[in-house]
Scaffold this active site. Structure first.
Site, PDB file in Angstrom:
ATOM      1  N   GLY A  16       0.800  -1.218   0.000  1.00 31.60           N
ATOM      2  CA  GLY A  16       0.000   0.000   0.000  1.00 31.60           C
ATOM      3  C   GLY A  16       0.831   1.265   0.000  1.00 31.60           C
ATOM      4  O   GLY A  16       2.013   1.245  -0.366  1.00 31.60           O
ATOM      5  N   LEU A  30      -4.081  -5.575  -4.949  1.00 31.47           N
ATOM      6  CA  LEU A  30      -3.031  -4.559  -4.826  1.00 31.47           C
ATOM      7  C   LEU A  30      -1.767  -5.096  -4.140  1.00 31.47           C
ATOM      8  O   LEU A  30      -1.828  -5.583  -3.006  1.00 31.47           O
ATOM      9  CB  LEU A  30      -3.567  -3.351  -4.041  1.00 31.47           C
ATOM     10  CG  LEU A  30      -2.570  -2.199  -3.888  1.00 31.47           C
ATOM     11  CD1 LEU A  30      -2.214  -1.592  -5.231  1.00 31.47           C
ATOM     12  CD2 LEU A  30      -3.097  -1.146  -2.940  1.00 31.47           C
ATOM     13  N   ASP A  31      -0.627  -4.950  -4.827  1.00 30.01           N
ATOM     14  CA  ASP A  31       0.685  -5.334  -4.272  1.00 30.01           C
ATOM     15  C   ASP A  31       0.745  -6.806  -3.897  1.00 30.01           C
ATOM     16  O   ASP A  31       1.581  -7.204  -3.079  1.00 30.01           O
ATOM     17  CB  ASP A  31       1.047  -4.460  -3.057  1.00 30.01           C
ATOM     18  CG  ASP A  31       1.211  -2.991  -3.433  1.00 30.01           C
ATOM     19  OD1 ASP A  31       1.528  -2.720  -4.604  1.00 30.01           O
ATOM     20  OD2 ASP A  31       1.018  -2.129  -2.573  1.00 30.01           O
ATOM     21  N   ALA A  32      -0.122  -7.600  -4.477  1.00 34.80           N
ATOM     22  CA  ALA A  32      -0.168  -9.018  -4.113  1.00 34.80           C
ATOM     23  C   ALA A  32       0.084  -9.934  -5.310  1.00 34.80           C
ATOM     24  O   ALA A  32      -0.091 -11.145  -5.223  1.00 34.80           O
ATOM     25  CB  ALA A  32      -1.507  -9.338  -3.471  1.00 34.80           C
TER      26      ALA A  32
END
Lengths: 285, 285, 285, 285
Positions: free
Chosen positions: D202, D228-230
């Site tokens: 994040g 997100l960001d995964a």
């Protein structure tokens, strides 16, 4: 535990090597567990390590060598070795006075991390006998002088032979082995040198590093040849240092990198992942 | 931006140095921003860097040198330098054909990360003129031959003087400067050598590294002295390699470590965090 | 061995701190051996560690606390501690079943690298009693169940008190201490967590790392607080991994980084180089 | 330049895969240049990348797909892709305001190190237009607001389509792409996140890292998914920090690791060495 066969190969580069080797295994119902290969284009040389499960393999373990030689190794001009995971290698450790590498190896050994037997420890000093006792391993104290070097080495070789030693680890053994000794164990003596070779070969590398003002120090695990500190390198690593470091603190920081590099080099050797060619190593995945 | 004074000192180790220097600043209403010191016990030498805010400082900037000399530096036999953060150093970059170090420096410069002026770039080749143009920096192409070396160096020095250059960065400048040139910029020429010195000094370190079979390659940022690749080391780093690497891939992997090491060395110099003593560096925090 | 005094300080940032502290030492004939300071501008807080030789120091060791408090610490609102190098800290080690961290600590201890006493080892399992015996250290096997946790912790505390333990190292002790236990040893319990925190806090970090597909794993040495895996971090490091790694091989590779990180964290604590402020650490040089 | 074919495969693990694939190439006179495989025993899945010289290969390049599908891929239930080294991938770069990743990519590109075309750069800010101009690459400034996000993404997709973009690099593009956008480029959008994920996912990871007091910071190059960001991680690295670091200095130090990690991730993608399976990557040698 799975019983596996491990073949390490090098041969002139030519079409179809992988295909023929993997066919050989597949058609005899072998299940490949690991395969890694490398082509050195400049040398026109091919390198390969393949490990397969012997469970259900159609060729008897004792006949693999003969069958593979005839079917593949000879026609393809391979230099090769065959090992079985069931053969636990026997490792002698040579030490002098510093305990850090010895402890690191023995701690791994006693935790079952090194698939090896350690039948004996040999030293030119008495200092580490207590460590050997802690781990219940026979310790031979063979003092070394200029005068008795030949006899002492003869005794070392006799002991290694008696204990059926496969390879030797010089775990900060601060003596130079004679070419005659080395010739007994080609590519089977591993030394840890306390510098990132080829920098600071020879004696007192931490003094030399301090004097030169380098910003990192290192360690090198390598096979011993008759050329001092110039044998095939297995593993290297470094650690950052600064102007605050004295020779004493370099020695201290160096211990950590020495023991890690040596243990990794030894582990690679035990797992039969190393291959020496023209004074360099291939370290298979 | 804050205007600060920076003093770098070395002197014989003796009691009370920190106390006297910090007293000097405190009693004149200076607020210390950074202080780092180091004692080399073997050399019996003390090293210190202190930076303080000039805002409200009771001594006029122009008088600090005189007052400090009399009050502290002379009695304590200090070798010392005084700088002001308001003096932006002027850096010449020398290049040959490889662009990676030049780009890394210029990208940082144009992002405002290097507190420096870059008045000119000098090269013995035309290749990188296009990069200089991208960043709108004067580029001087001074071809070098065995015959014209003396004249060319004279012209390089004339240009550096004309552009009021404080220090020079050899960003993969593949030429050896003469001792006469070096003498003009003592401890003010930074070179990047493409190996972890002292290993592989001299020409073609990647070829030598490949031939030796090392498992890591490195780079060294150092001040240039008349002793080739033997000057005081500012920064070093390494990257792991394997038997898969060719000379070509070493050159490629080396570029990354070269540019990072050089940029860090240049940054330390620009921030006045380096101090040379007896062919070694102190790198202050 | 030199007898030294070590002062660790934090206080509101204000002019003249270094000057007053170093003056205090200098004017009483103390020779400063190490000095490191740090200013946290956001917190407006100043941190300092200074170590000086007590030989010839004009104030009696027993009076330093009182004199320094009155002269400097109180007027400058310092939070501070005074230690003497002659006080060897006493360290309890708590373990469960994994031996690698324990061996690494004991190997350093027996080589004289850790200036510490290890009066006892406590475990909830019998497995590592043999290691304790190797090094001739009392081993207390206190089995843990949900039911007996309170009594067991009471017994652990009683033993630590009986053996005059100064701090506790959780060397892969796979149990969570109660807040009451932690409160007995504030900033004096060091844990090794097998991930680069804050990633993979809690149980089974290697499983989580494998599942997420990270390309590096790590370890974190930290002081224990009542907030699980959230205490002040002393030291962290990582090691590269790849898609070839299984959970089992991560556990194996992780051991190396765990033991190195823990030993470094413990060393920093023993040398009195750590200072906790607002759930973070200052690690002095 | 050599024209090669590259096949990336995954399929259920079964005997004889390597043998059949390499046979296919060998029997049609293909010379294997690189081969790397991996077996995930837990998933019972086999992964392989093989690259061979098309010079003299008996099957026409246009027919390889059909022939291989019939002969091998279908019977072995392979999910696979075929690429040719002669197909230079086309890469769009999305940026916001920070220039370090963009410069690093463009410097490598202009030095011929990335075998890629860069037909355009897209940004929500004007700041980096000057960089695009330096390298003579079309720059599209598409300002983003909450209101115009859908239209702007439509325009971004239109441009990528117009310029025949194969994959997209988010070089510190500080916007979250919509799931619809991501769906257009599955496993073909590479993002650099400025932390060692999964820690500090994040916004504002450097603030979070500073607040937690970690001792290292990192960066993660990953494929973008709607989570997100995964997404699947391609490459990660870290750099050591200390209590001296402020958020500002973390941002600065982070830039170096960000640009290196992103460039390595992009290089792996360009060389067709990545393969995504169940939200993880295989990175072939």
């Amino acid at each position: 535990m799975q019983n596996t066969a491990i073949i390490r190969i090098h041969c002139p580069d030519q079409p179809g090597i992988v295909s023929r080797v993997t066919n050989f295994i597949s058609t005899h119902n072998g299940n490949i567990l690991f395969l890694d290969q490398h082509t050195d284009r400049a040398e026109k040389r091919f390198f390969m390590r393949v490990e397969w499960d012997l469970d259900g393999f159609a060729i008897d373990a004792n006949s693999i060598e003969e069958v593979f030689t005839r079917a593949i190794a000879e026609p393809m001009e391979m230099v090769w070795t065959l090992n079985f995971s069931s053969q636990i290698p026997r490792m002698a450790i040579f030490v002098s006075r510093a305990s850090h590498c010895l402890y690191d190896l023995l701690a791994r050994y006693s935790a079952g991390e090194l698939n090896v037997e350690i039948p004996l420890i040999i030293s030119n000093h008495k200092d580490l006998e207590i460590v050997a006792k802690q781990f219940d391993i026979p310790y031979y104290h063979l003092p070394l002088t200029k005068e008795n070097k030949a006899e002492t080495e003869a005794e070392q070789i006799r002991l290694c032979s008696e204990y059926k030693v496969d390879f030797i680890v010089l775990a900060r053994y601060m003596q130079i082995l004679s070419p005659e000794f080395n010739a007994q164990y080609p590519d089977r003596i591993i030394n840890i040198h306390h510098s990132f070779l080829p920098a600071f070969a020879g004696a007192k590398p931490y003094h030399a590093a301090h004097s030169r003002g380098v910003k990192l120090i290192g360690a090198t695990g390598h096979y011993v040849t008759s050329d001092l500190d110039a044998g095939p390198i297995i593993e290297q690593d470094v650690v950052k240092i600064s102007h605050h470091d004295t020779v004493k603190s370099l020695v201290q920081k160096g211990k950590d990198v020495e023991k890690m590099v040596l243990s990794r080099a030894v582990q690679a050797h035990i797992e039969r992942k190393t291959l020496v060619y023209k004074n360099k190593t291939i370290i298979f995945a």
